[in-house]
Design a protein around this motif. Structure first.
Motif, PDB file in Angstrom:
ATOM      1  N   MET A   1      34.330  39.983  40.047  1.00  0.00           N
ATOM      2  CA  MET A   1      35.427  40.412  40.905  1.00  0.00           C
ATOM      3  C   MET A   1      35.052  41.694  41.646  1.00  0.00           C
ATOM      4  O   MET A   1      34.413  42.589  41.091  1.00  0.00           O
ATOM      5  CB  MET A   1      36.696  40.683  40.074  1.00  0.00           C
ATOM      6  CG  MET A   1      37.488  39.426  39.737  1.00  0.00           C
ATOM      7  SD  MET A   1      39.079  39.887  39.039  1.00  0.00           S
ATOM      8  CE  MET A   1      39.758  38.237  38.773  1.00  0.00           C
ATOM      9  N   PRO A   2      35.455  41.800  42.923  1.00  0.00           N
ATOM     10  CA  PRO A   2      35.198  43.041  43.653  1.00  0.00           C
ATOM     11  C   PRO A   2      36.051  44.182  43.112  1.00  0.00           C
ATOM     12  O   PRO A   2      37.103  43.967  42.505  1.00  0.00           O
ATOM     13  CB  PRO A   2      35.596  42.686  45.088  1.00  0.00           C
ATOM     14  CG  PRO A   2      36.561  41.557  44.956  1.00  0.00           C
ATOM     15  CD  PRO A   2      36.123  40.785  43.744  1.00  0.00           C
ATOM     16  N   LEU A   3      35.599  45.386  43.350  1.00  0.00           N
ATOM     17  CA  LEU A   3      36.350  46.569  42.945  1.00  0.00           C
ATOM     18  C   LEU A   3      37.473  46.873  43.936  1.00  0.00           C
ATOM     19  O   LEU A   3      38.544  47.331  43.556  1.00  0.00           O
ATOM     20  CB  LEU A   3      35.401  47.764  42.830  1.00  0.00           C
ATOM     21  CG  LEU A   3      35.959  49.093  42.346  1.00  0.00           C
ATOM     22  CD1 LEU A   3      36.586  48.952  40.968  1.00  0.00           C
ATOM     23  CD2 LEU A   3      34.848  50.152  42.323  1.00  0.00           C
ATOM     24  N   LEU A   4      37.224  46.578  45.207  1.00  0.00           N
ATOM     25  CA  LEU A   4      38.156  46.957  46.272  1.00  0.00           C
ATOM     26  C   LEU A   4      38.347  45.815  47.258  1.00  0.00           C
ATOM     27  O   LEU A   4      37.372  45.222  47.715  1.00  0.00           O
ATOM     28  CB  LEU A   4      37.606  48.190  47.010  1.00  0.00           C
ATOM     29  CG  LEU A   4      38.383  48.691  48.222  1.00  0.00           C
ATOM     30  CD1 LEU A   4      39.757  49.228  47.799  1.00  0.00           C
ATOM     31  CD2 LEU A   4      37.579  49.784  48.941  1.00  0.00           C
ATOM     32  N   ASN A  27      29.890  51.591  57.049  1.00  0.00           N
ATOM     33  CA  ASN A  27      29.910  52.054  55.659  1.00  0.00           C
ATOM     34  C   ASN A  27      29.113  51.154  54.721  1.00  0.00           C
ATOM     35  O   ASN A  27      29.088  51.393  53.519  1.00  0.00           O
ATOM     36  CB  ASN A  27      31.353  52.159  55.176  1.00  0.00           C
ATOM     37  CG  ASN A  27      32.006  53.463  55.550  1.00  0.00           C
ATOM     38  OD1 ASN A  27      32.060  54.405  54.765  1.00  0.00           O
ATOM     39  ND2 ASN A  27      32.513  53.536  56.786  1.00  0.00           N
ATOM     40  N   GLN A  28      28.499  50.111  55.263  1.00  0.00           N
ATOM     41  CA  GLN A  28      27.612  49.217  54.501  1.00  0.00           C
ATOM     42  C   GLN A  28      28.248  48.727  53.201  1.00  0.00           C
ATOM     43  O   GLN A  28      27.750  49.005  52.104  1.00  0.00           O
ATOM     44  CB  GLN A  28      26.285  49.915  54.216  1.00  0.00           C
ATOM     45  CG  GLN A  28      25.538  50.328  55.480  1.00  0.00           C
ATOM     46  CD  GLN A  28      24.227  51.021  55.179  1.00  0.00           C
ATOM     47  OE1 GLN A  28      24.052  51.648  54.139  1.00  0.00           O
ATOM     48  NE2 GLN A  28      23.275  50.905  56.097  1.00  0.00           N
ATOM     49  N   PRO A  29      29.348  47.973  53.307  1.00  0.00           N
ATOM     50  CA  PRO A  29      30.002  47.480  52.088  1.00  0.00           C
ATOM     51  C   PRO A  29      29.104  46.503  51.341  1.00  0.00           C
ATOM     52  O   PRO A  29      28.399  45.698  51.950  1.00  0.00           O
ATOM     53  CB  PRO A  29      31.251  46.774  52.625  1.00  0.00           C
ATOM     54  CG  PRO A  29      30.881  46.371  54.019  1.00  0.00           C
ATOM     55  CD  PRO A  29      29.989  47.466  54.528  1.00  0.00           C
ATOM     56  N   GLY A  30      29.112  46.568  50.041  1.00  0.00           N
ATOM     57  CA  GLY A  30      28.312  45.662  49.220  1.00  0.00           C
ATOM     58  C   GLY A  30      29.199  44.706  48.455  1.00  0.00           C
ATOM     59  O   GLY A  30      30.342  44.433  48.832  1.00  0.00           O
ATOM     60  N   ASP A  31      28.697  44.232  47.325  1.00  0.00           N
ATOM     61  CA  ASP A  31      29.417  43.227  46.540  1.00  0.00           C
ATOM     62  C   ASP A  31      30.696  43.762  45.908  1.00  0.00           C
ATOM     63  O   ASP A  31      31.544  42.978  45.483  1.00  0.00           O
ATOM     64  CB  ASP A  31      28.502  42.685  45.439  1.00  0.00           C
ATOM     65  CG  ASP A  31      27.324  41.899  45.996  1.00  0.00           C
ATOM     66  OD1 ASP A  31      27.433  41.456  47.158  1.00  0.00           O
ATOM     67  OD2 ASP A  31      26.319  41.742  45.285  1.00  0.00           O
ATOM     68  N   GLY A  81      40.359  41.993  44.409  1.00  0.00           N
ATOM     69  CA  GLY A  81      39.810  43.272  43.971  1.00  0.00           C
ATOM     70  C   GLY A  81      40.748  44.012  43.023  1.00  0.00           C
ATOM     71  O   GLY A  81      41.943  43.713  42.936  1.00  0.00           O
ATOM     72  N   ASP A  82      40.200  44.981  42.327  1.00  0.00           N
ATOM     73  CA  ASP A  82      41.017  45.810  41.437  1.00  0.00           C
ATOM     74  C   ASP A  82      42.010  46.656  42.230  1.00  0.00           C
ATOM     75  O   ASP A  82      43.102  46.967  41.738  1.00  0.00           O
ATOM     76  CB  ASP A  82      40.129  46.734  40.600  1.00  0.00           C
ATOM     77  CG  ASP A  82      39.294  45.970  39.587  1.00  0.00           C
ATOM     78  OD1 ASP A  82      39.677  44.840  39.242  1.00  0.00           O
ATOM     79  OD2 ASP A  82      38.260  46.513  39.140  1.00  0.00           O
ATOM     80  N   PHE A  83      41.627  47.041  43.458  1.00  0.00           N
ATOM     81  CA  PHE A  83      42.459  47.894  44.298  1.00  0.00           C
ATOM     82  C   PHE A  83      42.615  47.268  45.677  1.00  0.00           C
ATOM     83  O   PHE A  83      41.741  46.531  46.132  1.00  0.00           O
ATOM     84  CB  PHE A  83      41.843  49.292  44.428  1.00  0.00           C
ATOM     85  CG  PHE A  83      41.758  50.036  43.124  1.00  0.00           C
ATOM     86  CD1 PHE A  83      42.808  50.831  42.689  1.00  0.00           C
ATOM     87  CD2 PHE A  83      40.625  49.922  42.322  1.00  0.00           C
ATOM     88  CE1 PHE A  83      42.738  51.500  41.477  1.00  0.00           C
ATOM     89  CE2 PHE A  83      40.552  50.585  41.109  1.00  0.00           C
ATOM     90  CZ  PHE A  83      41.607  51.379  40.682  1.00  0.00           C
ATOM     91  N   VAL A  84      43.730  47.597  46.338  1.00  0.00           N
ATOM     92  CA  VAL A  84      43.973  47.112  47.695  1.00  0.00           C
ATOM     93  C   VAL A  84      44.090  48.295  48.648  1.00  0.00           C
ATOM     94  O   VAL A  84      44.684  49.327  48.315  1.00  0.00           O
ATOM     95  CB  VAL A  84      45.229  46.231  47.782  1.00  0.00           C
ATOM     96  CG1 VAL A  84      45.014  44.910  47.063  1.00  0.00           C
ATOM     97  CG2 VAL A  84      46.462  46.935  47.223  1.00  0.00           C
TER      98      VAL A  84
END
Length: 249
Positions: A1-4, A27-31, A81-84
């Protein structure tokens, strides 16, 4: 699961959507990050822009909805994600280090709500100033839900909440974001002020376009959470504060 989960709501947003997507890519978002676009059946080139960046979008839909907050509810329901974090079309991450700094906080300083200041920009991207400096809304570093008694203390795009405590938005209320923040704060066990600016906020949104209804809806929200008598008295203070800020800064 993604963090964000970052959620962008669009409707006929061809002028501004690319600005939002480019700030994410810078911002080069990753997994750890998923990116969702929730479109309200746009008739302009919005979907062409979405398709151009489709490899960078985790999930997108385009269908009729009941307005901004209905679409935001759809985004929350699809998020994993854990956060929105809501960054709507035209809003941007503040700079190329924003996501790196934010993810460090989410990993290493666990909380239920994170918030910061927002840089206001116009439709050309020109900075207008920090929200806490150019509006009467001062920003406390130890925020709680009672700080919202006189309205929106934190710009919605500078407010990140744990998904499991994030409530649905009121669909037919133009101050649904105020209600959402209050309810998030009421249920949060830990609230963290971020000492960096999270976003650039494009001014002139729905609440500005329909100002009278927005004010009426805000009163309903504040009366619901703080009581009618308190809401009436606080609106007197809101008017006095606005006049004082306008003429004396």
């Amino acid at each position: 699961m993604p963090l964000l989960s970052i959620i962008t709501v669009t409707y006929n947003a061809e002028r501004f959507l690319e600005r939002t997507i480019q700030s994410l890519l810078a911002n080069q978002p990753g997994d750890e990050v998923e990116y969702l676009i929730i479109d309200g059946n746009s008739k302009d080139r919005t979907l062409d822009i979405v398709r151009n960046y489709e490899t960078h979008v985790s999930h997108w839909i385009s269908e009729p909805d009941r307005g901004l907050y209905d679409a935001m509810n759809k985004g929350q329901q699809l998020a994993t994600g854990d956060f929105v974090w809501f960054l709507n079309a035209g809003d941007e991450m503040h700079d190329a280090s924003t996501l790196f700094n934010l993810l460090n906080q989410l990993r290493n300083n666990p909380a239920d709500v994170y918030y910061s200041d927002a840089l206001f920009v116009d439709d050309t991207g020109k900075p207008l100033g920090l929200r806490s400096k150019i509006t009467p809304h001062t920003l406390p570093h130890n925020l709680n839900w009672r700080d919202m008694a006189m309205g929106m203390k934190v710009c919605h795009q500078a407010f990140i909440a744990r998904r499991t405590l994030s409530p649905p938005f009121l669909v037919d209320n133009l101050s649904a974001d105020v209600d959402w923040e209050i309810r998030c704060l009421k249920t949060a066990s830990k609230i963290v002020w971020l000492d960096f600016v999270l976003c650039k906020y494009l001014v002139g949104g729905l609440s500005v376009q329909q100002h009278r209804k927005s004010l009426t809806d805000r009163f309903k929200v504040l009366a619901d959470h703080f009581g009618t008598a308190t809401a009436v008295w606080n609106h007197v203070k809101i008017v006095a504060r606005a006049v004082r800020f306008r003429f004396f800064g």
